[in-house]
Motif scaffolding. Structure first.
Motif, PDB file in Angstrom:
ATOM      1  N   UNK A  76       0.816  -1.208   0.000  1.00 13.52           N
ATOM      2  CA  UNK A  76       0.000   0.000   0.000  1.00 13.52           C
ATOM      3  C   UNK A  76       0.852   1.262   0.000  1.00 13.52           C
ATOM      4  N   UNK A  77       1.934   1.267   0.781  1.00 19.18           N
ATOM      5  CA  UNK A  77       2.760   2.460   0.900  1.00 19.18           C
ATOM      6  C   UNK A  77       3.436   2.795  -0.420  1.00 19.18           C
ATOM      7  N   UNK A  78       3.901   1.791  -1.152  1.00 21.59           N
ATOM      8  CA  UNK A  78       4.536   2.022  -2.449  1.00 21.59           C
ATOM      9  C   UNK A  78       3.573   2.712  -3.394  1.00 21.59           C
ATOM     10  N   UNK A  79       2.317   2.200  -3.429  1.00 17.67           N
ATOM     11  CA  UNK A  79       1.307   2.788  -4.305  1.00 17.67           C
ATOM     12  C   UNK A  79       1.015   4.225  -3.909  1.00 17.67           C
ATOM     13  N   UNK A  80       0.835   4.467  -2.631  1.00 14.93           N
ATOM     14  CA  UNK A  80       0.490   5.804  -2.168  1.00 14.93           C
ATOM     15  C   UNK A  80       1.628   6.789  -2.414  1.00 14.93           C
ATOM     16  N   UNK A  81       2.877   6.370  -2.201  1.00 20.04           N
ATOM     17  CA  UNK A  81       4.010   7.242  -2.454  1.00 20.04           C
ATOM     18  C   UNK A  81       4.099   7.608  -3.931  1.00 20.04           C
ATOM     19  N   UNK A  82       3.820   6.626  -4.810  1.00 22.74           N
ATOM     20  CA  UNK A  82       3.852   6.895  -6.252  1.00 22.74           C
ATOM     21  C   UNK A  82       2.764   7.892  -6.636  1.00 22.74           C
ATOM     22  N   UNK A  83       1.578   7.734  -6.041  1.00 23.07           N
ATOM     23  CA  UNK A  83       0.500   8.671  -6.336  1.00 23.07           C
ATOM     24  C   UNK A  83       0.854  10.079  -5.865  1.00 23.07           C
ATOM     25  N   UNK A  84       1.395  10.216  -4.672  1.00 19.65           N
ATOM     26  CA  UNK A  84       1.713  11.534  -4.149  1.00 19.65           C
ATOM     27  C   UNK A  84       2.801  12.222  -4.973  1.00 19.65           C
ATOM     28  N   UNK A  85       3.700  11.440  -5.547  1.00 15.12           N
ATOM     29  CA  UNK A  85       4.790  12.025  -6.321  1.00 15.12           C
ATOM     30  C   UNK A  85       4.280  12.723  -7.576  1.00 15.12           C
ATOM     31  N   UNK A  86       3.163  12.271  -8.130  1.00 18.45           N
ATOM     32  CA  UNK A  86       2.660  12.883  -9.365  1.00 18.45           C
ATOM     33  C   UNK A  86       1.350  13.638  -9.155  1.00 18.45           C
TER      34      UNK A  86
END
Length: 278
Positions: A76-86
């Motif tokens: 979950x954290x990987x997905x959320x970090x990727x979303x926040x980056x863009x």
């Protein structure tokens, strides 16, 4: 929780078709990411790890051939970090969708919706979400009753409440989406007017709505068309989106077969919405 991240590389002309396939198999998230060249689009979606996820992935490989498909294991954290980056603010008419943690813009004439999609589809960047948002702004008069079917992150339901709807029922069959939508409803302080429920379509819903927005697939819209008609108040409107233009005629026929009157079809960047009335 662990997920299988599925990345599909296609040409721009294939993007709507591939996204339609991914949305049918991967209800827990879909994004178009900026990778590769202008001649290639990258779509990214998520499947749960386990037997069901493996079966869905096998179907995706068949349905998306010959597109290039790659996978990797994420949490979950990987997905959320990727979303926040863009993530970035997105304006649709008067509605401004602002990712969680970002400062608000100085303009005061916007209807602001804070959103953190979690693993649920609906950050506001997808054309089908924007088609539905534009319809809500035009059609949801102050005091209206609205149903948001397939709410995902809850962005449409929250926008309807912020635009003046008196009561909004947000429904989704995915417990992850329901959890994300409830969190966003709380963050936007519209819990007094927005109710989020896990549900199988409109089964058991007795509410009569002035407006129903259903951001689903063409196949699902055809299946729920009789319930859409049943849940519309006299003179009510329904907006069905979530499909490519090639599927719009089939959706319109399904609506008409259920007793709805076709109002029109809108298109945006390779996606469509069908408007109908009771």
């Amino acid at each position: 929780m662990k997920w299988t991240e599925v990345s599909v590389r296609v040409s721009p002309s294939q993007a709507a078709w591939a996204a339609d396939v991914l949305l049918r198999r991967c209800p827990r998230g879909l994004a178009e990411v900026s990778e590769g060249t202008p001649r290639r689009r990258v779509l990214r979606a998520y499947l749960p790890v386990g037997r069901a996820g493996r079966a869905a992935l096998a179907r995706l490989r068949r349905e998306l051939a010959p597109a290039t498909l790659t996978t990797r294991r994420v949490d979950d954290r990987t997905w959320l970090d990727a979303w926040k980056a863009r993530a970035k603010p997105i304006a649709v008419g008067r509605v401004l969708i602002v990712p969680s943690g970002m400062p608000l813009p100085p303009r005061r004439d916007r209807v602001v919706v804070r959103v953190d999609p979690g693993m649920a589809f609906g950050s506001g960047e997808h054309p089908t979400t924007q088609l539905c948002l534009a319809a809500i702004e035009r059609l949801a008069r102050r005091g209206a009753v609205v149903i948001d079917l397939g709410t995902g992150s809850g962005v449409l339901a929250i926008a309807a409440a912020r635009l003046g709807a008196a009561r909004v029922l947000a429904l989704d069959n995915d417990p992850v989406a329901v959890e994300a939508a409830r969190a966003n409803v709380r963050a936007n302080r519209v819990g007094a007017r927005v109710t989020v429920r896990q549900a199988d379509g409109l089964r058991g819903v007795r509410l009569r709505a002035d407006l129903i927005v259903a951001n689903l697939t063409a196949q699902t819209l055809a299946a729920v068309a009789p319930d859409l008609r049943r849940c519309l108040a006299p003179g009510g409107r329904v907006v069905g989106s979530g499909f490519a233009p090639a599927r719009a005629r089939a959706v319109a026929r399904g609506f008409e077969a259920a007793g709805l009157r076709l109002v029109g079809v809108e298109h945006l960047r390779g996606w469509s919405a069908v408007h109908a009335a009771a």
